[in-house]
Design an enzyme around this catalytic site. Sequence first.
Site, short mmCIF file in Angstrom:
data_model
loop_
_atom_site.label_atom_id
_atom_site.label_comp_id
_atom_site.label_asym_id
_atom_site.label_seq_id
_atom_site.Cartn_x
_atom_site.Cartn_y
_atom_site.Cartn_z
N GLU A 1 0.87 -1.17 0.00
CA GLU A 1 0.00 0.00 0.00
C GLU A 1 0.90 1.23 0.00
O GLU A 1 1.44 1.61 1.03
CB GLU A 1 -0.92 -0.02 1.22
CG GLU A 1 -1.87 -1.20 1.27
CD GLU A 1 -2.82 -1.26 0.09
OE1 GLU A 1 -3.06 -0.19 -0.53
OE2 GLU A 1 -3.31 -2.34 -0.23
N CYS B 1 -2.09 9.27 2.65
CA CYS B 1 -1.68 8.71 1.36
C CYS B 1 -2.73 8.92 0.28
O CYS B 1 -2.39 8.93 -0.91
CB CYS B 1 -1.36 7.22 1.50
SG CYS B 1 -2.73 6.22 2.13
#
Length: 467
Positions: A211, A245
């Site tokens: 990720e 993010c």
Amino acid sequence: MIELISNKFNVLRQAWEHNRPDENQRRNDLLRLRANFKASLNEMAAAISCDFGHRSRHESIMAEAIIVLKEIDLCLRYFKKWIKPQKCKAGWQLWPATAEIRYVPLGVIGIMAPWNYPVNLTLTPLIAAIAAGNHALIKPSEHTPHTNAYLEKLLNKTFPENRVSIVQGGADIAAAFSSLPFDHLFFTGSKENGKKVMAAAAQNLTPVTLELGGKSPALIAPDADLKKAVSRIITGKLFNSGQTCIAPDYVLLPESLIEPFIAEVKKQVLQRYPQPNNFADYTSIINDNQYQRLIKLLEDAINHGHKTIPLMPLADPEQALKQRVLVPTLVINPDDGSAIMQEEIFGPLIPVKTYRSYDEAIHYINSHDRPLAFYCFSQNNKYIETALSHIVAGSICINDTLYQFACTNLPFGGVGSSGMGQYHGYEGFKTFSKSIPILRKYNPALTDLLRPPYNKIINIMIHFLTR
């Protein structure tokens, strides 16, 4: 320390081999984790704020606690259904036979967590790993020592050490950790570190979920409700001071809307942070290195001649510097040679690029790496569908930001340079399981005839099955 990590891994592996978690144990583990976690939310928020220098308690509860509790509740509600064998059609050609898929635990899962959401991005993959019946070894970020101490206390209270364990340390520990022969390694962090993790895992052929991040665009279509678009982009960008993010990294909007956009952004920010140096709800940058990196991005944009617009007044710049408070700043039409357009910002700096046509904006997004998130603002389904049919991203949210991560029924994961693999809910359960196909064969069996010398019956069967 490296020997200690290896020993912890071996303890987890041996315990899993001798006593693989059954349905009752998984449920009890999740219930116990939920109860202990919920009882310690104030301690959690205080620890995170201490690591950041200051972080809004509301943001910690919303981004860390609520997401984790939702994930546990989803797994508790459905994992019994997930672990049941799934019937499949064997096909008349294999008659008589039955087919099914069983999801079985992999074994020992490695979880490497980042600093920006240190609780959420540690516990959410752990919940999925537990629901799937695994043991886990966790390596949190070295940049959040107070949160790590909280997590270690929480996990030690919830699980025996031979079921879930935690190790702490810097880059050398991370390297040793990622080289262990896990059954699956889950990493959240930067693209550069993701490459190192994947290379280390490859030595053991360990499957990885990465990720990562990237430059997630927010595209404002010509017909968008500008006020709502600005409000939701600013929320997504300034939440956790942009240290997210999936924060909108830059904005694309029509040339004709640039001045109204700037005016609305100024208005929105001043409404949210009206008093200079009153930062109760504004999160600090995590550490000096990250703070200086962001300052350099802004200085580089200024050196390139780009117009910058600070959005928050400061009564005491020295206090802001001491608290690592970075003023939200617009950067107007930066070129691709600017550092701010070459790396993920991870802070409250907002590049704004204008376009002449909608197709030009779509082309610009597609000419860069595939983002972890894409945001589209429009009231016209034609604009929305054009974007959806041309842009590949890890996740997409229409007319808002961040919420796609909060939807635990949706899988979450990157694509290309923004990552690989998915988790959340059922997808997380599958990530940490092996789907085993099982075929049960009954009499009569065609294999009794599948032996040389092949006779006319086999020729007839081949002819029939290859029509």
